[in-house]
Design a protein around this motif. Structure first.
Motif, short mmCIF file in Angstrom:
data_model
loop_
_atom_site.label_atom_id
_atom_site.label_comp_id
_atom_site.label_asym_id
_atom_site.label_seq_id
_atom_site.Cartn_x
_atom_site.Cartn_y
_atom_site.Cartn_z
N GLU A 58 122.63 0.96 70.79
CA GLU A 58 123.73 0.30 70.10
C GLU A 58 123.33 -1.11 69.65
OE1 GLU A 58 128.32 -1.02 71.24
OE2 GLU A 58 127.12 0.11 72.65
N VAL A 59 123.93 -1.54 68.55
CA VAL A 59 123.80 -2.93 68.12
C VAL A 59 124.76 -3.74 68.99
CG1 VAL A 59 124.08 -4.55 66.21
CG2 VAL A 59 123.23 -2.22 65.76
N THR A 60 124.21 -4.58 69.87
CA THR A 60 125.04 -5.29 70.85
C THR A 60 125.31 -6.74 70.48
OG1 THR A 60 123.03 -5.52 72.17
CG2 THR A 60 124.56 -3.78 72.81
N ALA A 61 124.71 -7.23 69.40
CA ALA A 61 125.05 -8.54 68.83
C ALA A 61 124.68 -8.47 67.35
CB ALA A 61 124.31 -9.67 69.52
N TRP A 62 125.54 -9.04 66.51
CA TRP A 62 125.28 -9.03 65.07
C TRP A 62 126.00 -10.21 64.45
CZ3 TRP A 62 121.86 -6.01 62.63
CH2 TRP A 62 121.87 -6.02 61.24
N ASP A 63 125.24 -11.18 64.00
CA ASP A 63 125.76 -12.36 63.30
C ASP A 63 124.86 -12.52 62.08
OD1 ASP A 63 126.77 -14.77 62.43
OD2 ASP A 63 126.26 -15.88 64.24
N VAL A 64 125.32 -12.09 60.92
CA VAL A 64 124.49 -12.01 59.72
C VAL A 64 123.72 -13.29 59.48
CG1 VAL A 64 124.54 -11.68 57.22
CG2 VAL A 64 125.98 -10.26 58.69
N ASP A 65 122.44 -13.12 59.19
CA ASP A 65 121.46 -14.18 58.94
C ASP A 65 121.10 -14.98 60.19
OD1 ASP A 65 121.26 -13.51 56.25
OD2 ASP A 65 122.69 -15.04 55.60
N ARG A 66 121.60 -14.60 61.37
CA ARG A 66 121.31 -15.36 62.59
C ARG A 66 120.85 -14.50 63.76
NH1 ARG A 66 122.42 -20.52 63.18
NH2 ARG A 66 122.59 -20.37 65.41
N VAL A 67 121.66 -13.52 64.17
CA VAL A 67 121.39 -12.79 65.41
C VAL A 67 121.52 -11.28 65.20
CG1 VAL A 67 122.13 -12.38 67.79
CG2 VAL A 67 122.28 -14.68 66.83
N ALA A 68 120.48 -10.58 65.63
CA ALA A 68 120.51 -9.11 65.71
C ALA A 68 120.00 -8.74 67.10
CB ALA A 68 119.64 -8.47 64.64
N GLU A 69 120.78 -7.96 67.81
CA GLU A 69 120.37 -7.52 69.15
C GLU A 69 120.60 -6.02 69.24
OE1 GLU A 69 121.26 -9.69 72.99
OE2 GLU A 69 122.63 -7.98 73.12
N TYR A 70 119.54 -5.33 69.70
CA TYR A 70 119.56 -3.89 69.83
C TYR A 70 119.32 -3.53 71.29
CZ TYR A 70 118.52 -4.74 64.90
OH TYR A 70 118.55 -5.21 63.62
N THR A 71 120.22 -2.75 71.88
CA THR A 71 120.06 -2.29 73.25
C THR A 71 119.86 -0.78 73.19
OG1 THR A 71 121.45 -4.09 74.06
CG2 THR A 71 121.11 -2.22 75.53
N VAL A 72 118.70 -0.34 73.66
CA VAL A 72 118.36 1.08 73.55
C VAL A 72 118.00 1.65 74.91
CG1 VAL A 72 117.62 0.94 71.15
CG2 VAL A 72 115.96 0.52 72.96
N GLU A 73 118.34 2.92 75.11
CA GLU A 73 117.99 3.61 76.35
C GLU A 73 116.48 3.69 76.45
OE1 GLU A 73 119.82 7.43 76.65
OE2 GLU A 73 121.69 6.69 75.79
N GLY A 74 115.95 3.32 77.56
CA GLY A 74 114.52 3.41 77.77
C GLY A 74 113.74 2.24 77.21
N GLY A 75 114.30 1.50 76.27
CA GLY A 75 113.60 0.38 75.66
C GLY A 75 114.20 -0.95 76.00
N GLY A 76 115.35 -0.94 76.66
CA GLY A 76 115.98 -2.18 77.08
C GLY A 76 116.72 -2.88 75.96
N ARG A 77 116.59 -4.21 75.94
CA ARG A 77 117.32 -5.05 74.99
C ARG A 77 116.32 -5.87 74.19
NH1 ARG A 77 119.40 -10.45 75.23
NH2 ARG A 77 118.42 -10.63 77.26
N ILE A 78 116.49 -5.86 72.87
CA ILE A 78 115.64 -6.63 71.97
C ILE A 78 116.56 -7.53 71.16
CG2 ILE A 78 114.07 -6.50 70.01
CD1 ILE A 78 113.30 -3.69 71.12
N ARG A 79 116.31 -8.85 71.23
CA ARG A 79 117.18 -9.82 70.56
C ARG A 79 116.37 -10.72 69.65
NH1 ARG A 79 122.31 -11.92 71.54
NH2 ARG A 79 122.63 -14.06 70.87
N PHE A 80 116.81 -10.81 68.40
CA PHE A 80 116.24 -11.71 67.40
C PHE A 80 117.29 -12.76 67.09
CE2 PHE A 80 114.58 -7.42 66.43
CZ PHE A 80 113.22 -7.66 66.57
#
Length: 134
Positions: free
Chosen positions: A69-91
């Motif tokens: 799931e996309v767990t954070a989304w602020d256009v042009d600032r923050v994208a966070e993806y939380t995936v099963e087996g891959g954990g959490r990736i935040r830009f």
């Protein structure tokens, strides 16, 4: 402006591993954003994307990491993806001067099968090179 990986740290808390990077990227936040938030942009330097609904709560499936799931989304600032087996990736992008921006990156995962600091460094070098050409 040229890009640079300014910091990279790795922490372990029990079975949880957390990688942090501070990366100076060539380009404005708006020009860098598609590389972090679109299937084409992510595939060019990170991994293929099977599904990405660009909104909070949207579905994401990153090849090799899993679906979630996309767990954070602020256009042009923050994208966070939380995936099963891959954990959490935040830009997280921040303004970084006249011709560039800063990326605060976090990858949190469980177990021993996550990405390593050197593999993320190599990916960020590819991203910097691509953005520098654009």
């Amino acid at each position: 402006m040229t890009g640079a990986i300014e910091q990279g740290t790795s922490q372990t808390h029990g079975n949880t591993h957390i990688l942090h990077f501070l990366v100076r990227l060539p380009g404005t936040m708006e020009s860098v954003w598609p590389a972090l938030s679109t299937p084409e942009g992510l595939a060019a330097w990170f991994t293929a994307v099977d599904v990405l609904e660009p909104r909070l709560g949207g579905i994401v499936a990153l090849r090799g990491l899993g679906a979630g799931e996309v767990t954070a989304w602020d256009v042009d600032r923050v994208a966070e993806y939380t995936v099963e087996g891959g954990g959490r990736i935040r830009f997280h992008l921040e303004r970084g001067g006249d011709a560039g921006c800063l990326l605060r990156f976090t990858h949190e995962f469980q177990g021993e099968d996550g990405e390593t600091e050197p593999s993320w460094r190599a990916r960020f070098e590819i991203l910097i090179e691509q953005l520098g050409r654009g």
